[in-house]
Structures are given as C-alpha cells and as structure tokens.
Design a protein around this motif. Structure first.
Motif, PDB file in Angstrom:
ATOM      1  N   ARG A 160       2.768  -8.150   3.546  1.00 17.86           N
ATOM      2  CA  ARG A 160       1.777  -6.913   3.330  1.00 17.86           C
ATOM      3  C   ARG A 160       1.017  -6.199   4.215  1.00 17.86           C
ATOM      4  O   ARG A 160       0.718  -5.571   3.740  1.00 17.86           O
ATOM      5  CB  ARG A 160       0.433  -7.281   2.001  1.00 17.86           C
ATOM      6  CG  ARG A 160       1.409  -8.484   0.572  1.00 17.86           C
ATOM      7  CD  ARG A 160       0.211  -8.507   0.089  1.00 17.86           C
ATOM      8  NE  ARG A 160       0.271  -9.208  -1.468  1.00 17.86           N
ATOM      9  CZ  ARG A 160      -0.183  -9.640  -1.992  1.00 17.86           C
ATOM     10  NH1 ARG A 160      -1.944  -8.922  -1.782  1.00 17.86           N
ATOM     11  NH2 ARG A 160      -0.312 -10.172  -3.025  1.00 17.86           N
ATOM     12  N   LYS A 161       1.392  -6.726   5.325  1.00 17.56           N
ATOM     13  CA  LYS A 161       0.534  -6.045   6.174  1.00 17.56           C
ATOM     14  C   LYS A 161       1.599  -5.918   7.452  1.00 17.56           C
ATOM     15  O   LYS A 161       1.221  -5.114   8.924  1.00 17.56           O
ATOM     16  CB  LYS A 161      -0.106  -6.597   7.327  1.00 17.56           C
ATOM     17  CG  LYS A 161      -1.968  -6.826   6.416  1.00 17.56           C
ATOM     18  CD  LYS A 161      -3.045  -7.398   6.769  1.00 17.56           C
ATOM     19  CE  LYS A 161      -4.050  -7.806   5.955  1.00 17.56           C
ATOM     20  NZ  LYS A 161      -5.025  -8.591   7.013  1.00 17.56           N
ATOM     21  N   THR A 206       8.297  -2.952   5.572  1.00 22.04           N
ATOM     22  CA  THR A 206       9.613  -3.843   3.939  1.00 22.04           C
ATOM     23  C   THR A 206      10.242  -3.288   3.380  1.00 22.04           C
ATOM     24  O   THR A 206       9.572  -2.106   3.018  1.00 22.04           O
ATOM     25  CB  THR A 206       8.821  -4.995   3.373  1.00 22.04           C
ATOM     26  OG1 THR A 206       7.391  -4.456   2.333  1.00 22.04           O
ATOM     27  CG2 THR A 206       7.574  -6.103   4.482  1.00 22.04           C
ATOM     28  N   TRP A 227       3.971  -1.482  -5.694  1.00 19.35           N
ATOM     29  CA  TRP A 227       4.106  -2.694  -3.985  1.00 19.35           C
ATOM     30  C   TRP A 227       3.379  -1.788  -3.153  1.00 19.35           C
ATOM     31  O   TRP A 227       2.372  -2.467  -2.697  1.00 19.35           O
ATOM     32  CB  TRP A 227       5.339  -2.282  -4.009  1.00 19.35           C
ATOM     33  CG  TRP A 227       5.742  -3.558  -3.231  1.00 19.35           C
ATOM     34  CD1 TRP A 227       5.207  -4.663  -2.418  1.00 19.35           C
ATOM     35  CD2 TRP A 227       6.976  -3.765  -2.303  1.00 19.35           C
ATOM     36  NE1 TRP A 227       5.550  -5.451  -2.010  1.00 19.35           N
ATOM     37  CE2 TRP A 227       6.839  -4.429  -1.074  1.00 19.35           C
ATOM     38  CE3 TRP A 227       7.781  -2.077  -2.099  1.00 19.35           C
ATOM     39  CZ2 TRP A 227       7.755  -4.766  -0.916  1.00 19.35           C
ATOM     40  CZ3 TRP A 227       9.436  -3.218  -1.532  1.00 19.35           C
ATOM     41  CH2 TRP A 227       9.114  -4.050  -1.349  1.00 19.35           C
ATOM     42  N   ARG A 228       2.967  -0.217  -3.544  1.00 18.52           N
ATOM     43  CA  ARG A 228       2.096   0.388  -2.498  1.00 18.52           C
ATOM     44  C   ARG A 228       0.985  -0.084  -2.471  1.00 18.52           C
ATOM     45  O   ARG A 228       0.190   0.478  -1.764  1.00 18.52           O
ATOM     46  CB  ARG A 228       2.891   1.656  -2.641  1.00 18.52           C
ATOM     47  CG  ARG A 228       1.784   2.717  -3.882  1.00 18.52           C
ATOM     48  CD  ARG A 228       2.261   3.826  -3.374  1.00 18.52           C
ATOM     49  NE  ARG A 228       3.627   4.555  -3.482  1.00 18.52           N
ATOM     50  CZ  ARG A 228       4.014   5.194  -4.201  1.00 18.52           C
ATOM     51  NH1 ARG A 228       3.854   5.475  -5.608  1.00 18.52           N
ATOM     52  NH2 ARG A 228       5.629   5.869  -4.501  1.00 18.52           N
ATOM     53  N   THR A 245      -0.441  -2.546  -2.116  1.00 19.99           N
ATOM     54  CA  THR A 245      -0.917  -4.129  -1.988  1.00 19.99           C
ATOM     55  C   THR A 245      -0.210  -3.572  -0.381  1.00 19.99           C
ATOM     56  O   THR A 245      -0.497  -4.570   0.591  1.00 19.99           O
ATOM     57  CB  THR A 245      -0.367  -4.924  -2.512  1.00 19.99           C
ATOM     58  OG1 THR A 245       0.966  -4.820  -2.742  1.00 19.99           O
ATOM     59  CG2 THR A 245      -1.018  -5.307  -3.771  1.00 19.99           C
ATOM     60  N   ASN A 246       0.468  -2.716  -0.203  1.00 19.08           N
ATOM     61  CA  ASN A 246       1.628  -2.449   1.325  1.00 19.08           C
ATOM     62  C   ASN A 246       1.507  -1.002   1.028  1.00 19.08           C
ATOM     63  O   ASN A 246       3.326  -0.659   1.056  1.00 19.08           O
ATOM     64  CB  ASN A 246       2.806  -3.893   1.282  1.00 19.08           C
ATOM     65  CG  ASN A 246       2.684  -3.441   2.395  1.00 19.08           C
ATOM     66  OD1 ASN A 246       2.396  -2.233   3.360  1.00 19.08           O
ATOM     67  ND2 ASN A 246       4.315  -4.155   3.042  1.00 19.08           N
ATOM     68  N   ALA A 281       5.290  -0.372   2.073  1.00 17.62           N
ATOM     69  CA  ALA A 281       6.537  -0.618   1.807  1.00 17.62           C
ATOM     70  C   ALA A 281       7.673   0.032   0.812  1.00 17.62           C
ATOM     71  O   ALA A 281       6.792   1.330   0.892  1.00 17.62           O
ATOM     72  CB  ALA A 281       6.280  -1.439   0.732  1.00 17.62           C
TER      73      ALA A 281
END
Length: 245
Positions: free
Chosen positions: A131-132, A135, A176-177, A179-180, A183
C-alpha cells in the motif's frame, strides 16, 4: 518510468497461458525489476519462458487460487499483476453478426471469462499488494469495448464483456486509490495479435497492424511501466493512447 524495485522480494504475476499471456510473462522477466515473475495458466505451458515460474490453477476454483496465494507469499509481494484471461470464440461459440445469433449460454460464458475472471483476480490479489509504493493491476481489454467508438455493431457478447470489464477496472481504481494513492489500475488494448484468439479474424488486417505476441507484449509492458496514478481507471492501447469510453 520503469517498474524498478527497491525491495528484493517483489513479484510480477501474469494470469493466462495463451500466446500473449506467455509473451507478457517472458517480457516482464527479461526486463527485471522484480525478484520473481510468475505465470498462472489453467493448462500446462509447454514452452521455455526464460526464468518465469509457471503454475497451474483455475481462477474459478477457490482451493487452487488459495494455493497460488500461498506460493506468492513465499516469493514476496506482487507489485505488478496482469490478467491475460480472455474469450472471443471456442467451437460453436463465435462472435455474433446479428442480434438473432445471440445465445444466452454463450453470452454467460463470455461474461464469465472476460469480466468475472479478471474481477475475481483483482479481488484475490489486490489485498496482497503493498500500500505504500507504486503497484499496477492491468487486464487485457479491447477497443471494441468502447461504447462511443462502436460504429460497426455486431460482436454483442464480446463488446459487452469488454465494456463491463472497463467499468469494473474504473470502479476498482476508485476504491484502490483510497488505500494506495500510487496504485495504477488499467485496461490494455493489445491490437490484433497473431494468436489463436484472433486467427479467424485476421483477414483484412494490414501486415504492419498484425503483431506477434512478442511485439504486442513489449509495447504493453512499456505502457504498464509508464502509466501514472493519474491514468488509473482508463483503458490504453499498445501505443499508450487512451481508448475512448
């Protein structure tokens, strides 16, 4: 921007053992940037893929997916995942030329492979991805999935499945964005590739537009490597151009 790793244990995963899927896995492995490259196919793959770890599993069988997850846990975190799953024709299942040819069972089969399978792949694999850091989750789509660009009609099931896949990818990218923010979630249009999927439909395709799996894979990996978080949720062709929605 290349997908270079600052961690040793990072994995690139391609799910789909057709000609383009194998070429994508081999291309990713040849470029480096991951400690391992894994190809997952439903059937045995009988070719040398240059250091790619080949596994066998059906995305619709939970026990087999669980086995793949455990293998990945031993190899490292997947930072690049590409779904190369797709169905255009098979036996009596052929693209429809008119509405009267639409068959409910065939429609369900195409939707299962082209929409449900890559969506479930995202469901299983996104939680494994870090997550950091940057990806990428990408899935093979098609220009014929564009609603605004549909001027010829026909191919009802395939068009609808790719349009639905594009919506799934857009929706995944939004969640998804949160949390990351780094991504990237993409649909990829590979062009017309000289594989079994396109073989019956290659007539009239200019020679320069009929790509080998290796050429298409190289171009698509370029797109994956250069994509930014700001492009997440879009569909891009082999040249990096955005496909109309």
């Amino acid at each position: 921007m290349r997908i270079m790793s600052d961690l040793e244990d990072t994995v690139a995963v391609v799910w789909g053992g057709g000609g383009l899927g194998c070429a994508l896995a081999k291309e990713l492995a040849s470029r480096g940037g991951h400690s391992s490259t894994v190809l997952v196919a439903r059937r045995p793959v009988n070719m040398d893929l240059g250091g790619v770890k080949v596994l066998q599993a059906d995305i619709f069988k939970q026990g087999e997916v669980d086995g793949i997850v455990e293998v990945l846990r031993s190899l490292g975190q997947p930072v690049t995942v590409i779904s190369a799953i797709g169905l255009l024709h098979s036996g009596e299942l052929q693209p429809e030329k008119s509405l009267r040819q639409l068959d409910a069972e065939n429609l369900r089969s195409v939707l299962d492979v082209n929409v449900v399978a890559p969506s479930m792949l995202a469901r299983h694999f996104l939680p494994l991805m870090p997550r950091k850091r940057r990806t990428v989750f990408a899935a093979l789509s098609a220009r014929v999935g564009s609603i605004s660009d549909n001027r010829l009609g026909g191919w009802y099931a395939y068009r609808a499945s790719k349009a639905a896949l594009n919506m799934m990818l857009r929706t995944i990218s939004i969640e998804w964005r949160r949390t990351n923010p780094d991504a990237v979630c993409l649909g990829l249009h590979p062009g017309t590739v000289d594989t079994e999927l396109s073989k019956p439909f290659q007539r009239g395709v200019p020679e320069e537009k009929l790509f080998t799996p290796q050429k298409s894979a190289a171009m698509l990996v370029d797109v994956v490597e250069q994509a930014t978080a700001g492009q997440s949720g879009g569909v891009f062709d082999y040249a990096g151009k955005r496909v109309p929605e």
